[in-house]
Design an enzyme around this catalytic site. Sequence first.
Site: not given
Length: 448
Positions: A124, A164
């Site tokens: 991430k 995201d």
Amino acid sequence: MSLPWFDALHQRACDTDRPFVQAVEEVFTSVAGIADTHPEWKQAAIFERLLLPDRVIEFKVEWIDDHGQVQVNRGYRIQYNNSLGPYKGGLRFHPSVNAGILKFLAFEQIFKNALTGLALGGAKGGSDFDPKGKSDAEIMRFCQAFMRALYPYIGPMIDVPAGDIGVGNRELGYLFAEYKRLTHQYSGVLTGKPLLLGGSILRPEATGYGVVYFAQHLLEDLFAETLTDKVCCVSGAGYVALHTIEKLQQVGALVISCSDSQGTLHDAQGIDLKLVKQLKAQAQPLTHYLHEHSHAQFISSSQYPADGHAVWRLACDAVFPCATQNELTLADAQALVKNGVRLVVEAANMPCTPEAIAYFLRQAIAFAPAKAANAGGVAISQLEMAQNASMIRWTYAEIDQRLNEIMRHIYQQIKATAIAYHQPNNLVAGANIAAFKRVVEAMLLEGC
Ligand code: NDP
């Protein structure tokens, strides 16, 4: 919990690590009970190794705003585990981003990706950059500067970021173009790209649609019911929320809410999705919805109950939290159960607090955990990677069918695991155990 890593985790954790500790505890608690039957895990120090990411890359992002002023932000990429495949996970641009939040998201991503059955590791990244109120040119310059700092660490078979919170089609287009400029390569280094830049049909919809497909498989299996005519509450008004609402409406559900950081919109007659999309595209507040639908209600976040959120105090059959982590508290869960909720499907990452999840499970509410229910986005990302590598393109219908099959497979897999480990109605345990075993099997094959 008496495993040796438990105290070490708490001692080492600082304040910003709280969401990470929460995510680790949930997964490790689910598998702790079977650790004794796997002595090879202890020998290979599996728990200890999974407490640390492979690497944390932190960098400076320098860019120039529209007034010629130089701005500085922090950028990160957490490459957590690549035993199953190249590192894979989104980029988040939001002022709340720090290494702790991204570590939790990267940790979750390893296990979510494992559940898809595809060859994907977990990662991430992101920045504390706030896209709100920035011009298109500022967003573009920020994305270009972010990629200049990130590009040495990523690649189609190394690490493949996606979107995201705060990072959608537009940002991924700018990021991809900069990567291409820097490397002279047109490759599948990012997913969620605009269609004309090698993106996949259905990628924008995939997470939200996948969430609804998962809910359908669960409802059909547990109650022999469909979502038709079910009253549903959705939080958020971003990528995931809007596509969840879209698919829910397509299958005949009545969606009565959405929300953003300013508050909750409640329309008992059903959310007018076209209008919400239009307001969001024009960066208008959700309150403007009332100009066209005066019967609807907007509850400002300043009026929320001190122990929770207005959106979860509405009576409904099913809820789909689609905004952010820890957005559904124990008090919210208690109110929902009192109001008759029967199905909770996590669409955001870790949206329910551990206390809320425990309460739902105790009350025998059908509960779909995020790492299973929202895995549709990353699964379609893998198809985008395959398309980019082969230069082949699949049709909308082919990808939609594949998405539905993947969600069915994930549901069946975690349900079977829950049953095999004597917790038949606990899909949280089913998801954590199934995913953990797959990752650990790969780690063991790699040796140390
Ligand atoms: P977006 O940025 O498109 O939308 C996020 C939405 O949530 C916005 O409406 C935003 O409101 C709201 N929101 C964000 N933070 C808060 C907060 N602290 N309080 C209240 N509302 C908030 O993001 P996505 O839809 O892409 O992501 C939503 C969730 O889904 C995240 O948890 C993400 O990790 C997860 N997810 C996303 C995937 C994807 O493919 N994009 C894949 C799998 C999971 P506002 O605009 O006012 O800030």
